[in-house]
Scaffold this active site. Structure first.
Site, PDB file in Angstrom:
ATOM      1  CG  HIS A  48     -10.852  21.802  -2.822  1.00  0.00           C
ATOM      2  ND1 HIS A  48     -11.010  22.950  -3.631  1.00  0.00           N
ATOM      3  CD2 HIS A  48      -9.713  21.154  -3.374  1.00  0.00           C
ATOM      4  CE1 HIS A  48     -10.150  23.048  -4.355  1.00  0.00           C
ATOM      5  NE2 HIS A  48      -9.290  22.034  -4.380  1.00  0.00           N
TER       6      HIS A  48
ATOM      7  CG  HIS B 137      -6.160  18.173  -2.609  1.00  0.00           C
ATOM      8  ND1 HIS B 137      -6.370  17.855  -3.737  1.00  0.00           N
ATOM      9  CD2 HIS B 137      -6.308  19.439  -2.799  1.00  0.00           C
ATOM     10  CE1 HIS B 137      -6.448  18.537  -4.661  1.00  0.00           C
ATOM     11  NE2 HIS B 137      -6.604  19.801  -3.923  1.00  0.00           N
TER      12      HIS B 137
ATOM     13  CG  ASP C 277      -8.714  14.468  -7.124  1.00  0.00           C
ATOM     14  OD1 ASP C 277      -8.572  15.813  -6.818  1.00  0.00           O
ATOM     15  OD2 ASP C 277      -8.524  14.680  -8.550  1.00  0.00           O
ATOM     16  CB  ILE C 278     -11.887  13.323 -11.666  1.00  0.00           C
ATOM     17  CG1 ILE C 278     -12.330  12.446 -12.869  1.00  0.00           C
ATOM     18  CG2 ILE C 278     -10.929  14.567 -12.041  1.00  0.00           C
ATOM     19  CD1 ILE C 278     -13.425  13.402 -13.586  1.00  0.00           C
TER      20      ILE C 278
END
Ligand code: 5GP
Ligand code: ZN
Length: 112
Positions: A98, A100, A30-31
């Protein structure tokens, strides 16, 4: 889908740190990580949300990929959390389904 951020990451058009990959799935960092380990696990095929996933096979394979990513990232012993956001209250921002995958620290409960 051309205009989908996660499709473009899956296609290699937008760079990301790939943490796990199989034929149908990819997990990348994750960015804006919320934990020392924070991977986004997606199917390479485009489905907008959790409720757009067509069948249990696709759901199951995605969950299996998330578990494989957790193992590959060494989270089996310490523990981890899987989160899938949906809709306004859930806070989904990127419309490509998605999970996480979060780990590497003690995660509070309930989430904010
Ligand atoms: P959502 O809010 O949709 O459940 O989660 C989307 C996640 O994607 C966010 O945690 C956000 O930080 C991450 N994200 C958004 N844009 C990018 C990007 O360009 N690259 C990566 N690696 N992650 C992104
Ligand atoms: Zn997509």
């Amino acid at each position: 889908m051309n205009d989908c951020l996660f499709c473009r990451i899956a296609a290699g058009e937008i760079p990301a740190t790939v943490l796990y990959e199989d034929d149908q799935h990819i997990a990348f960092r994750d960015i804006n990580p919320a934990a020392p380990v924070h991977a986004i696990v997606i199917p390479k095929a485009h489905y907008g949300t959790l409720l757009d996933v067509p069948d249990a096979g696709v759901h199951g394979a995605l969950l299996e990929a998330a578990c494989a990513a957790a193992r590959a990232l060494g989270l089996e012993q310490g523990g981890f959390r899987l989160v899938a956001n949906f809709g306004g209250d859930g806070g989904q921002e990127v419309m490509h389904v998605h999970w996480h995958l979060l780990g590497g620290r003690l995660l509070g409960w309930p989430p904010g």
